[in-house]
Scaffold this active site. Sequence first.
Site, PDB file in Angstrom:
ATOM      1  N   MET C   1       7.570  -1.030  -3.243  1.00 23.52           N
ATOM      2  CA  MET C   1       6.550  -1.691  -2.907  1.00 23.52           C
ATOM      3  C   MET C   1       5.483  -1.450  -1.508  1.00 23.52           C
ATOM      4  O   MET C   1       5.759  -2.017  -0.488  1.00 23.52           O
ATOM      5  CB  MET C   1       7.390  -3.364  -3.031  1.00 23.52           C
ATOM      6  CG  MET C   1       8.320  -2.893  -1.761  1.00 23.52           C
ATOM      7  SD  MET C   1       9.324  -4.244  -2.028  1.00 23.52           S
ATOM      8  CE  MET C   1      10.463  -3.482  -3.444  1.00 23.52           C
ATOM      9  N   PRO C   2       4.736  -0.332  -1.865  1.00 21.10           N
ATOM     10  CA  PRO C   2       4.111  -0.089  -0.709  1.00 21.10           C
ATOM     11  C   PRO C   2       3.029  -1.253  -0.325  1.00 21.10           C
ATOM     12  O   PRO C   2       2.628  -1.836  -1.328  1.00 21.10           O
ATOM     13  CB  PRO C   2       3.842   0.873  -0.293  1.00 21.10           C
ATOM     14  CG  PRO C   2       4.526   1.651  -2.332  1.00 21.10           C
ATOM     15  CD  PRO C   2       5.144   0.683  -3.187  1.00 21.10           C
ATOM     16  N   TYR C   3       2.426  -0.654   0.986  1.00 22.40           N
ATOM     17  CA  TYR C   3       1.646  -2.040   0.778  1.00 22.40           C
ATOM     18  C   TYR C   3       0.478  -1.168   2.155  1.00 22.40           C
ATOM     19  O   TYR C   3       0.900  -0.098   3.222  1.00 22.40           O
ATOM     20  CB  TYR C   3       1.664  -2.755   2.493  1.00 22.40           C
ATOM     21  CG  TYR C   3       0.486  -3.294   3.456  1.00 22.40           C
ATOM     22  CD1 TYR C   3       0.220  -3.970   2.669  1.00 22.40           C
ATOM     23  CD2 TYR C   3       0.784  -3.089   4.212  1.00 22.40           C
ATOM     24  CE1 TYR C   3      -1.211  -4.636   2.971  1.00 22.40           C
ATOM     25  CE2 TYR C   3      -0.867  -3.926   5.181  1.00 22.40           C
ATOM     26  CZ  TYR C   3      -1.941  -4.205   4.398  1.00 22.40           C
ATOM     27  OH  TYR C   3      -2.457  -4.566   4.790  1.00 22.40           O
TER      28      TYR C   3
END
Lengths: 75, 75, 75, 75, 75, 75
Positions: C1-3
């Site tokens: 779940m990259p930002y």
Amino acid sequence: MPYVNIKITRENATPDQKAALIRGVTDLLAEVLNKDPATTFIVIDEVAFEDWGVGGLPVDEYRRQRQSAAKTTQS
Amino acid sequence: MPYVNIKITRENATPDQKAALIRGVTDLLAEVLNKDPATTFIVIDEVAFEDWGVGGLPVDEYRRQRQSAAKTTQS
Amino acid sequence: MPYVNIKITRENATPDQKAALIRGVTDLLAEVLNKDPATTFIVIDEVAFEDWGVGGLPVDEYRRQRQSAAKTTQS
Amino acid sequence: MPYVNIKITRENATPDQKAALIRGVTDLLAEVLNKDPATTFIVIDEVAFEDWGVGGLPVDEYRRQRQSAAKTTQS
Amino acid sequence: MPYVNIKITRENATPDQKAALIRGVTDLLAEVLNKDPATTFIVIDEVAFEDWGVGGLPVDEYRRQRQSAAKTTQS
Amino acid sequence: MPYVNIKITRENATPDQKAALIRGVTDLLAEVLNKDPATTFIVIDEVAFEDWGVGGLPVDEYRRQRQSAAKTTQS
């Protein structure tokens, strides 16, 4: 789909305390703005004392000076 | 002169994979917006599972619950 | 779940160009690290020239000085 | 002295809702980690739809596609 | 109540150097914008070479290539 | 190649004041850590009062309450 970044000084926050922050902020965004928890991201950064400044001083020096000042005032 | 910050959970990204992200994002900014690679900065942050929350839970707990749910559904 | 946070100077990036950045970075993270696009967030910030500094100068002044220097060198 | 940054899509959050976020996050940090509200900073960023990507798409396009998909499934 | 985040590559900055950055930025904000040091926060992040990209390369590779290029030019 | 982000409340900082911040922080990083100004980026964000919280309140409400308290104390 909120993204929240929490920066705190590193002083032994436990995994349970971090989980409580994650739960609390996620619930708050759901209550106040109806945001879906499934797409709410929380990232916690712990910052060493020497890397956090306030009052023009690193945090540990800042706290030392305030304690000194408090003692002087009291005596 | 773009600045790009990439945050990912810490789970054994190799230096080669990081280099591929740096190369890929830099090339993308050059292609789409004609940005000069010489002044394109990329900073990658890896975040421990206990410090990343989604669905109101730390990532590891979140994944455990989803796997449980998936198993229940399948059976 | 990259930002991922992309900061660029504000100079007429179109919605289509922004969509191309979003698509490109999301695909890159899927290819390199097998990240799920459904939980990949990209946030783009456009920054006014007076709010971005490089070489000790706001961007517009920085570019003016470099152009002057280039002309002097060429003549 | 925590610092918290909250990023949300720009869709008419009112000053009262923002004040509720500020109050709620500050109280949470006081309860969970005993942080002093006087030195707890909260910064809220509202991000335009075209500047926020998820699932490889800008938010508005992402929501349109999900609504289409939902209708197709139901019929 | 300014908040300042300084990101630098990790290459042996000492606590004294960090304290000098904290002092200097805090004083600057007081002089230029009359900001109160008591509510000025500075957070320093040190970033490993493999996590910082410029010119499409991780910093260490970038520096190696520039040194090679410089040597070639000189000879 | 430092990257510095300065967040301040939006209250009429002039382009000259911003240029002074950019110059000052860049010089400081050159003096303290020998960082090259050519690859030092500064990004300034101005934040509306309703989007900045301290003491559990938006900044404008926080200042109003402190002024009230000060008057009460003085009288």
